[in-house]
Write a protein that holds these residues in place. Structure first.
Motif, PDB file in Angstrom:
ATOM      1  N   ARG A  25       0.775  -1.191   0.025  1.00  0.00           N
ATOM      2  CA  ARG A  25      -0.054  -0.027   0.030  1.00  0.00           C
ATOM      3  C   ARG A  25       0.963   1.119   0.045  1.00  0.00           C
ATOM      4  N   GLN A  26       1.955   1.149   0.679  1.00  0.00           N
ATOM      5  CA  GLN A  26       2.874   2.380   0.953  1.00  0.00           C
ATOM      6  C   GLN A  26       3.591   2.678  -0.776  1.00  0.00           C
ATOM      7  N   GLY A  32       3.482   3.952  -7.145  1.00  0.00           N
ATOM      8  CA  GLY A  32       4.188   2.701  -7.775  1.00  0.00           C
ATOM      9  C   GLY A  32       3.400   1.740  -8.443  1.00  0.00           C
ATOM     10  N   PRO A  33       3.582   0.464  -8.748  1.00  0.00           N
ATOM     11  CA  PRO A  33       2.838  -0.399  -9.329  1.00  0.00           C
ATOM     12  C   PRO A  33       2.008  -1.018  -8.299  1.00  0.00           C
ATOM     13  N   HIS A  34       0.860  -1.696  -8.615  1.00  0.00           N
ATOM     14  CA  HIS A  34      -0.029  -2.698  -7.724  1.00  0.00           C
ATOM     15  C   HIS A  34       0.660  -4.144  -7.443  1.00  0.00           C
ATOM     16  N   PHE A  35       0.951  -4.203  -6.140  1.00  0.00           N
ATOM     17  CA  PHE A  35       1.342  -5.697  -5.905  1.00  0.00           C
ATOM     18  C   PHE A  35       0.473  -6.612  -5.108  1.00  0.00           C
ATOM     19  N   ARG A  36       0.740  -8.107  -5.180  1.00  0.00           N
ATOM     20  CA  ARG A  36       0.098  -8.730  -4.325  1.00  0.00           C
ATOM     21  C   ARG A  36       1.043  -9.399  -3.604  1.00  0.00           C
ATOM     22  N   THR A  37       0.550 -10.123  -2.342  1.00  0.00           N
ATOM     23  CA  THR A  37       1.558 -10.836  -1.395  1.00  0.00           C
ATOM     24  C   THR A  37       1.584 -12.307  -1.659  1.00  0.00           C
ATOM     25  N   TYR A  38       2.558 -13.045  -1.498  1.00  0.00           N
ATOM     26  CA  TYR A  38       2.455 -14.560  -1.819  1.00  0.00           C
ATOM     27  C   TYR A  38       3.500 -15.163  -0.736  1.00  0.00           C
ATOM     28  N   ARG A  39       3.259 -16.307  -0.095  1.00  0.00           N
ATOM     29  CA  ARG A  39       4.001 -17.085   0.656  1.00  0.00           C
ATOM     30  C   ARG A  39       4.943 -17.749  -0.210  1.00  0.00           C
ATOM     31  N   ALA A  45       8.882 -17.207   3.756  1.00  0.00           N
ATOM     32  CA  ALA A  45       8.751 -15.883   3.946  1.00  0.00           C
ATOM     33  C   ALA A  45       7.813 -15.364   3.194  1.00  0.00           C
ATOM     34  N   VAL A  46       7.187 -14.143   3.222  1.00  0.00           N
ATOM     35  CA  VAL A  46       6.219 -13.428   2.460  1.00  0.00           C
ATOM     36  C   VAL A  46       6.912 -12.547   1.238  1.00  0.00           C
ATOM     37  N   HIS A  47       6.462 -12.599   0.011  1.00  0.00           N
ATOM     38  CA  HIS A  47       7.095 -11.834  -0.894  1.00  0.00           C
ATOM     39  C   HIS A  47       6.125 -10.833  -1.684  1.00  0.00           C
ATOM     40  N   LEU A  48       6.469  -9.723  -2.347  1.00  0.00           N
ATOM     41  CA  LEU A  48       5.585  -8.974  -3.303  1.00  0.00           C
ATOM     42  C   LEU A  48       5.716  -9.435  -4.448  1.00  0.00           C
ATOM     43  N   ALA A  49       4.616  -9.626  -5.255  1.00  0.00           N
ATOM     44  CA  ALA A  49       4.971  -9.730  -6.744  1.00  0.00           C
ATOM     45  C   ALA A  49       3.687  -8.754  -7.439  1.00  0.00           C
ATOM     46  N   LYS A  51       0.594  -7.713  -9.460  1.00  0.00           N
ATOM     47  CA  LYS A  51      -0.665  -8.106  -9.684  1.00  0.00           C
ATOM     48  C   LYS A  51      -0.645  -7.988 -11.180  1.00  0.00           C
ATOM     49  N   PRO A  52      -1.527  -9.096 -11.714  1.00  0.00           N
ATOM     50  CA  PRO A  52      -1.737  -9.577 -13.214  1.00  0.00           C
ATOM     51  C   PRO A  52      -2.077  -8.288 -13.843  1.00  0.00           C
ATOM     52  N   GLY A  53      -1.277  -8.150 -14.936  1.00  0.00           N
ATOM     53  CA  GLY A  53      -1.601  -6.523 -15.809  1.00  0.00           C
ATOM     54  C   GLY A  53      -0.954  -5.369 -15.204  1.00  0.00           C
ATOM     55  N   HIS A  54      -0.147  -5.571 -14.177  1.00  0.00           N
ATOM     56  CA  HIS A  54       0.375  -4.254 -13.634  1.00  0.00           C
ATOM     57  C   HIS A  54       1.869  -4.526 -13.611  1.00  0.00           C
ATOM     58  N   ALA A  55       2.620  -5.263 -14.307  1.00  0.00           N
ATOM     59  CA  ALA A  55       3.958  -5.508 -14.281  1.00  0.00           C
ATOM     60  C   ALA A  55       4.681  -4.213 -15.095  1.00  0.00           C
ATOM     61  N   THR A  56       5.523  -4.030 -14.595  1.00  0.00           N
ATOM     62  CA  THR A  56       6.439  -2.947 -15.157  1.00  0.00           C
ATOM     63  C   THR A  56       7.744  -3.198 -16.309  1.00  0.00           C
ATOM     64  N   HIS A  57       7.993  -4.524 -16.101  1.00  0.00           N
ATOM     65  CA  HIS A  57       8.986  -5.333 -17.149  1.00  0.00           C
ATOM     66  C   HIS A  57       8.593  -6.665 -17.201  1.00  0.00           C
ATOM     67  N   LEU A  58       9.151  -7.242 -18.114  1.00  0.00           N
ATOM     68  CA  LEU A  58       8.957  -8.650 -18.059  1.00  0.00           C
ATOM     69  C   LEU A  58      10.137  -9.545 -17.590  1.00  0.00           C
ATOM     70  N   ARG A  59      11.277  -9.333 -17.971  1.00  0.00           N
ATOM     71  CA  ARG A  59      12.246  -9.937 -17.476  1.00  0.00           C
ATOM     72  C   ARG A  59      13.539  -9.044 -17.323  1.00  0.00           C
ATOM     73  N   THR A  60      14.559  -9.526 -16.547  1.00  0.00           N
ATOM     74  CA  THR A  60      15.769  -8.646 -16.571  1.00  0.00           C
ATOM     75  C   THR A  60      16.667  -9.498 -17.291  1.00  0.00           C
ATOM     76  N   THR A  61      17.341  -8.971 -18.109  1.00  0.00           N
ATOM     77  CA  THR A  61      18.365  -9.422 -19.062  1.00  0.00           C
ATOM     78  C   THR A  61      19.778  -8.909 -18.697  1.00  0.00           C
TER      79      THR A  61
END
Length: 73
Positions: A25-26, A32-39, A45-49, A51-61
């Protein structure tokens, strides 16, 4: 490369979903972009990812991230 390094390395590990949601939320409040949480099943631990349709990049190359807008072509 181990599963931990490919899945958890350089990700912020939150101790609880509540803490992760608060940080998401912060980030959103700062524009910033929308995130979801997942275990994470690797480190428990819990990480952020994104949300579908809110990615800023596809992959880091090797040359940096591939922006979603660049890939739309």
């Amino acid at each position: 490369m181990t599963a931990y390094l490919t899945g958890c390395w350089l990700k912020t590990a939150f101790p609880s979903r509540r803490t992760a949601r608060r940080r998401a939320r912060q980030i959103r409040g700062e524009g910033g972009p929308h995130f979801r949480t997942y275990r994470c099943h690797r480190c428990a631990a819990v990480h952020l990812a994104h949300k579908p349709g809110h990615a800023t990049h596809l992959r880091t190359t090797y040359h940096g991230p591939i922006n979603v807008l660049e890939h739309a072509a």
